[in-house]
Design a protein around this motif. Structure first.
Motif, PDB file in Angstrom:
ATOM      1  N   ASP A 152       0.808  -1.211   0.000  1.00 30.91           N
ATOM      2  CA  ASP A 152       0.000   0.000   0.000  1.00 30.91           C
ATOM      3  C   ASP A 152       0.847   1.270   0.000  1.00 30.91           C
ATOM      4  OD1 ASP A 152       1.046  -0.350   2.500  1.00 30.91           O
ATOM      5  OD2 ASP A 152      -0.784   0.221   3.575  1.00 30.91           O
ATOM      6  N   TYR A 153       2.150   1.129  -0.131  1.00 26.05           N
ATOM      7  CA  TYR A 153       3.018   2.303  -0.157  1.00 26.05           C
ATOM      8  C   TYR A 153       2.765   3.103  -1.427  1.00 26.05           C
ATOM      9  CZ  TYR A 153       7.208   5.206  -0.363  1.00 26.05           C
ATOM     10  OH  TYR A 153       8.074   6.263  -0.449  1.00 26.05           O
ATOM     11  N   ARG A 154       2.543   4.418  -1.269  1.00 19.74           N
ATOM     12  CA  ARG A 154       2.258   5.290  -2.412  1.00 19.74           C
ATOM     13  C   ARG A 154       3.504   6.079  -2.773  1.00 19.74           C
ATOM     14  NH1 ARG A 154      -2.832   5.362  -4.067  1.00 19.74           N
ATOM     15  NH2 ARG A 154      -4.409   4.412  -2.697  1.00 19.74           N
ATOM     16  N   LEU A 155       3.818   6.045  -4.058  1.00 20.44           N
ATOM     17  CA  LEU A 155       5.015   6.711  -4.544  1.00 20.44           C
ATOM     18  C   LEU A 155       4.849   8.220  -4.471  1.00 20.44           C
ATOM     19  CD1 LEU A 155       5.665   4.462  -7.680  1.00 20.44           C
ATOM     20  CD2 LEU A 155       6.622   4.229  -5.390  1.00 20.44           C
ATOM     21  N   GLY A 156       6.024   8.910  -4.370  1.00 24.11           N
ATOM     22  CA  GLY A 156       5.971  10.349  -4.296  1.00 24.11           C
ATOM     23  C   GLY A 156       7.306  10.953  -4.683  1.00 24.11           C
ATOM     24  N   PRO A 157       7.365  12.277  -4.797  1.00 22.85           N
ATOM     25  CA  PRO A 157       8.604  12.956  -5.174  1.00 22.85           C
ATOM     26  C   PRO A 157       9.731  12.603  -4.202  1.00 22.85           C
ATOM     27  CG  PRO A 157       6.753  14.458  -5.326  1.00 22.85           C
ATOM     28  CD  PRO A 157       6.221  13.231  -4.679  1.00 22.85           C
ATOM     29  N   GLY A 158      10.894  12.250  -4.759  1.00 20.35           N
ATOM     30  CA  GLY A 158      12.041  11.874  -3.947  1.00 20.35           C
ATOM     31  C   GLY A 158      12.313  10.393  -3.940  1.00 20.35           C
ATOM     32  N   ASP A 159      11.307   9.543  -4.281  1.00 24.07           N
ATOM     33  CA  ASP A 159      11.535   8.104  -4.357  1.00 24.07           C
ATOM     34  C   ASP A 159      12.425   7.784  -5.552  1.00 24.07           C
ATOM     35  OD1 ASP A 159      10.110   7.444  -2.121  1.00 24.07           O
ATOM     36  OD2 ASP A 159       8.224   7.105  -3.197  1.00 24.07           O
ATOM     37  N   MET A 160      13.308   6.815  -5.389  1.00 22.16           N
ATOM     38  CA  MET A 160      14.170   6.354  -6.453  1.00 22.16           C
ATOM     39  C   MET A 160      13.715   4.958  -6.865  1.00 22.16           C
ATOM     40  SD  MET A 160      16.623   7.031  -8.502  1.00 22.16           S
ATOM     41  CE  MET A 160      17.354   8.479  -7.728  1.00 22.16           C
ATOM     42  N   LEU A 161      13.324   4.809  -8.191  1.00 26.39           N
ATOM     43  CA  LEU A 161      12.795   3.552  -8.710  1.00 26.39           C
ATOM     44  C   LEU A 161      13.817   2.895  -9.621  1.00 26.39           C
ATOM     45  CD1 LEU A 161       9.197   4.762  -9.689  1.00 26.39           C
ATOM     46  CD2 LEU A 161      10.020   3.976  -7.460  1.00 26.39           C
ATOM     47  N   VAL A 162      13.685   1.577  -9.782  1.00 24.85           N
ATOM     48  CA  VAL A 162      14.521   0.808 -10.711  1.00 24.85           C
ATOM     49  C   VAL A 162      13.586   0.090 -11.676  1.00 24.85           C
ATOM     50  CG1 VAL A 162      16.181  -1.061 -10.976  1.00 24.85           C
ATOM     51  CG2 VAL A 162      16.385   0.532  -9.049  1.00 24.85           C
ATOM     52  N   LEU A 163      13.770   0.334 -12.993  1.00 28.23           N
ATOM     53  CA  LEU A 163      12.986  -0.309 -14.043  1.00 28.23           C
ATOM     54  C   LEU A 163      13.908  -1.258 -14.809  1.00 28.23           C
ATOM     55  CD1 LEU A 163      10.416  -0.615 -15.782  1.00 28.23           C
ATOM     56  CD2 LEU A 163      11.254   1.332 -17.130  1.00 28.23           C
ATOM     57  N   ILE A 164      13.541  -2.533 -14.871  1.00 30.37           N
ATOM     58  CA  ILE A 164      14.346  -3.551 -15.538  1.00 30.37           C
ATOM     59  C   ILE A 164      13.504  -4.182 -16.646  1.00 30.37           C
ATOM     60  CG2 ILE A 164      15.631  -5.704 -15.261  1.00 30.37           C
ATOM     61  CD1 ILE A 164      16.036  -4.979 -12.335  1.00 30.37           C
ATOM     62  N   LEU A 165      13.994  -4.191 -17.885  1.00 28.22           N
ATOM     63  CA  LEU A 165      13.342  -4.845 -19.026  1.00 28.22           C
ATOM     64  C   LEU A 165      14.208  -6.017 -19.470  1.00 28.22           C
ATOM     65  CD1 LEU A 165      12.854  -1.505 -19.460  1.00 28.22           C
ATOM     66  CD2 LEU A 165      11.403  -2.442 -21.279  1.00 28.22           C
ATOM     67  N   THR A 166      13.578  -7.161 -19.655  1.00 33.62           N
ATOM     68  CA  THR A 166      14.273  -8.377 -20.108  1.00 33.62           C
ATOM     69  C   THR A 166      13.467  -9.008 -21.233  1.00 33.62           C
ATOM     70  OG1 THR A 166      13.128  -9.702 -18.424  1.00 33.62           O
ATOM     71  CG2 THR A 166      15.272  -8.801 -17.811  1.00 33.62           C
ATOM     72  N   GLY A 167      14.141  -9.846 -22.008  1.00 31.94           N
ATOM     73  CA  GLY A 167      13.490 -10.524 -23.133  1.00 31.94           C
ATOM     74  C   GLY A 167      14.063 -10.042 -24.446  1.00 31.94           C
TER      75      GLY A 167
END
Length: 814
Positions: A152-167
């Motif tokens: 239930d954690y809601r994202l907001g300014p300052g969060d650092m995300l990691v996006l990984i694409l495979t295939g």
């Protein structure tokens, strides 16, 4: 006459100046006093010890200092483990910072003032429940800054995300959410993710990524997969105010909760109301948190996650009740509006095993609207508890109530106890009709050597709580019937005596030529041979002719102390032998092989084992220096002399100086001997030819045709020896004494170690001045400083006499 008056005035002024100077002297603090100040609680070392025991790292302490508004490096001097006595105290600002962090060392306890009246013992202070939870130097309330976030954690300014694409493609992007709530994905563009959960953000990315990567699609036929996770959680600013230790604004993790905020602010104060912690958001109260739900039940459902700009407010206490006595957790508790005595006792952990469970006392302050002039200000309410251990009744409580749960009486009843010569001494329950014989049976019966003449029963007088003694005669045999078998009463104490307690300790003593002389227990049938075995056997050189036994006399009428008898010994007392039966030990005199009778010993015999006359192990002497064969030599007999040793050592070398011989005897504390080697060699066996003893050390020096001058002279060094020249010649040859040199106390240390000094005369005019020999050393000491004399008392006495004399003269002349 005016002259005499001036003289008297001057004397008086002199007296006053002396008294002032003496009284003005004050002792300076000693180093030991300064060291004691450093080791007081609250000193630098105490602060370091408190920080080490907290478990906090230096970085954690600096972060907490900065959050509390202090300089992060304020207490850096105390973050090292090496004690330093560079300061006698901790500054006021450092003390306040340490107190704010819960790291203040204990202060010096105040000592009670002795007024001469009755001393009241201070009762232990009852703390407020829950206050100390946040002051135990732990970081367990801090949220994890890494790892998975809740669903239930809601994202907001300052969060650092990691996006990984495979295939079809293999790509990784680190995406930071901007202040506007967007992330920027290469080739995709801006995507708004603020206020979305991770699940919602993934759903949004399916649509946006699918426009660029054809393999990204929902379902099993997708050829490109992606994953979105939170690498670092943003920080939010919250305000913690009210009754907290350190109110203010704090930067905390976006995963933080109300407990996180309270811990960051140092916890609640003793004035706080932990039952109603409010979370205010945009001017509205969005949640209330009861800290007792967490502390008593582990319930954190109301411990909501705080957001940026939230205010955590802790109000002042409302109703507080103190619980003492037989409960599991005595403390002061804050009550909710509808809570009664039942909930108070439950919060205190319930009644413990020592609770009387008959009544509870409540001390209550009379409400202000019910007080009467001259009437009671406090009242005591008695709350009876239901019989059989039922629930505590729901009595309404008021602020300031003091609840006391009474315990069972400490006095023990319905028992008897037995001690002494029985197998199982101790305390036993009082049975109906219990008698002394029955108690002895319960205690396992009499042990051997029980004294049957008398046993004692100590009985309590119920009226005045004193005790009286009842004497009982015991049966001579444990199986015999009891003629005196009294019934026992509650709290009787029985003592059974044993003969061993009154029997003197019978011993024998052996001294002399045995390996372990000492005192040994005497036993029936013990012989002299048994005692020698117990003492470790005969020592080397023991005489086997006879032993002497000192025995207590039959009668002491004539003042006799002992009777001595001599008994023969033989070689069978030498126990240590080889396989052929030969004694393993040093040779000695010849003694009978056997035939000595066995000698029975009696209590308190004192045995003396003699030593063989003239038996000794080899003794050695050492000789060194200018001899042909220096070394350590064993003495051949008691008549070996100095000249004999010189011959065995091959005689003196051509460089030897016989007159300078050093002869040191360590045995008996003798030290250096004044030996005359030239006379000993010229007249062997004479008085000058000293008899040698074991441990003697002899040194023959080399001839040195010079004299050394040391000490307070102008030119220390060596001067060629001149025959017949005395001490003054060599002092003058070294330039004479220095300004601080004392010629009158000069001395000569001859080559053989003997020391000579000037005797008689005045300033070396007349008297006997020593004459150095070759290899001697002349020493001129420094003049002794004149001892300081405190003449204050003399000056005072003189001034007093002068003043008195002046007064008398003035009186006579008037």
């Amino acid at each position: 006459m005016p002259n005499f008056q001036r003289l008297a005035a001057l004397a008086t002024a002199f007296l006053l100046s002396l008294s002032t100077s003496v009284a003005g002297q004050q002792p300076a603090p000693t180093p030991a006093q300064a060291e004691a100040i450093l080791n007081l609680p609250g000193g630098a070392d105490a602060v370091r010890a408190k920080i080490r025991s907290s478990g906090l790292t230096p970085d954690q302490i600096r972060i907490r200092l900065q959050a509390a508004g202090y300089d992060p490096a304020l207490i850096d001097p105390f973050l090292t483990d090496t004690p330093s006595h560079d300061s006698l105290s901790v500054s006021a600002e450092q003390t306040a910072a340490l107190k704010a962090l819960g790291l203040e060392p204990p202060s010096v306890p105040k000592q009670p003032v002795d007024t001469g009246f009755r001393v009241t013992v201070a009762q232990p202070e009852i703390g407020v429940f829950g206050v100390d939870v946040f002051r135990r130097s732990t970081t367990q309330f801090l949220p994890l800054l890494s790892g998975p976030v809740p669903a239930d954690y809601r994202l907001g300014p300052g969060d650092m995300l990691v996006l990984i694409l495979t295939g079809d493609v293999e790509l990784t992007y680190q995406l930071g959410i901007t202040r506007e709530g967007f992330v920027v994905i290469p080739q995709v563009g801006q995507v708004y993710l603020a206020n979305l959960t991770l699940g919602q953000a993934r759903s949004t990315l399916y649509d946006r990524l699918g426009r660029v990567y054809s393999g990204v699609r929902r379902g099993a036929n997708a050829t490109t997969q992606f994953d979105l996770s939170v690498a670092n959680v943003r920080a939010v600013q919250v305000y913690v105010v009210g009754e907290v230790t350190q109110p203010g604004a704090y930067q905390v993790s976006a995963l933080g909760t109300v407990l996180t905020a309270l811990y960051t602010a140092g916890g609640v104060t003793e004035r706080a109301n932990p039952r109603n912690v409010e979370v205010r958001r945009a001017g509205q109260t969005v949640a209330t948190f009861d800290l007792y739900d967490y502390l008593l039940n582990g319930d954190t459902r109301e411990d909501i996650r705080i957001e940026n700009g939230d205010v955590v407010f802790v109000g002042v206490r409302n109703r507080r009740v103190t619980v003492t006595g037989s409960v599991h957790r005595a403390a002061a508790y804050d009550l909710a509006a509808d809570e009664t005595l039942t909930q108070v006792i439950a919060a205190a952990g319930g009644l413990d095993a020592e609770a009387a469970r008959t009544r509870i006392s409540i001390e209550r302050i009379v409400p202000a609207n019910q007080r009467q002039p001259g009437g009671p200000q406090r009242v005591t309410l008695d709350v009876p508890l239901p019989s059989g251990g039922g629930e505590v009744p729901p009595i309404p409580m008021a602020d300031g109530d003091r609840v006391t749960v009474f315990g069972v009486p400490t006095a023990r009843r319905n028992f008897v106890q037995i001690a002494g010569n029985v197998y199982l001494p101790g305390r036993f329950g009082l049975e109906p009709g219990l008698t002394l014989s029955r108690l002895v049976t319960l205690a396992g019966g009499f042990r051997p050597a029980t004294y049957a003449g008398r046993a004692l029963i100590s009985r309590l007088n119920e009226d005045d709580q004193t005790r009286r003694v009842i004497a009982v005669t015991l049966p001579g045999d444990s199986a015999a019937p009891w003629s005196d078998d009294p019934a026992l009463q509650d709290r009787d104490s029985v003592v059974i005596f044993g003969l061993l307690e009154t029997r003197p300790r019978r011993t024998t003593v052996i001294i002399g030529a045995v390996n372990a002389p000492g005192t040994f227990p005497w036993q029936e049938g013990m012989t002299l041979r048994d005692l020698v075995l117990q003492s470790g056997g005969l020592a080397p050189g023991a005489s086997l002719g006879f032993a002497e036994i000192a025995r207590l006399p039959e009668s002491r009428g004539a003042g006799q102390l002992a009777t001595t008898i001599r008994v023969p010994l033989d070689s069978t007392y030498l126990f240590d032998r080889d396989s052929a039966g030969k004694y393993i030990g040093p040779p000695g005199l010849t003694f009978p092989a056997s035939g000595a009778p066995e000698v029975a010993l009696e209590p308190w015999d004192n045995v003396l084992i003699f030593r063989q006359p003239d038996f000794e192990f080899q003794q050695t002497v050492s000789i060194g220096g200018e001899v042909t064969y220096p070394g350590t030599y064993a003495l051949r007999n008691r008549n070996d002399r100095l000249s004999d040793l010189i011959k065995r050592a091959g005689g003196l070398t051509s460089l030897a100086y016989p007159a300078g011989i050093w002869f040191v005897r360590d045995t008996g504390g003798v030290g250096r001997l004044d030996a005359n080697l030239p006379m000993a060699l010229s007249k062997p066996g004479s008085r000058q030819d000293l008899l040698l003893r074991g441990g003697d050390q002899i040194w023959i020096p080399q001839y040195q045709p010079s004299v050394r001058i040391e000490g307070a002279v102008l030119s220390p060094g060596s001067v060629l020896w001149e025959k017949g020249k005395d001490l003054n010649y060599y002092i003058d040859a070294a330039g004479g004494p220095a300004t601080d040199g004392d010629r009158g106390r000069a001395l000569v240390r001859l080559a053989n170690g003997k020391t000579e000094a000037h005797r008689g005369g005045f300033l070396f005019f007349g008297g006997n001045s020593p004459v150095p020999d070759p290899g001697s050393t002349v020493v001129v000491p420094v003049k002794e400083p004149k001892p300081y004399r405190d003449n204050t008392g003399l000056y005072v006495a003189m001034a007093s006499i002068i003043a008195s004399t002046a007064t008398i003269i003035i009186t006579l002349l008037q």
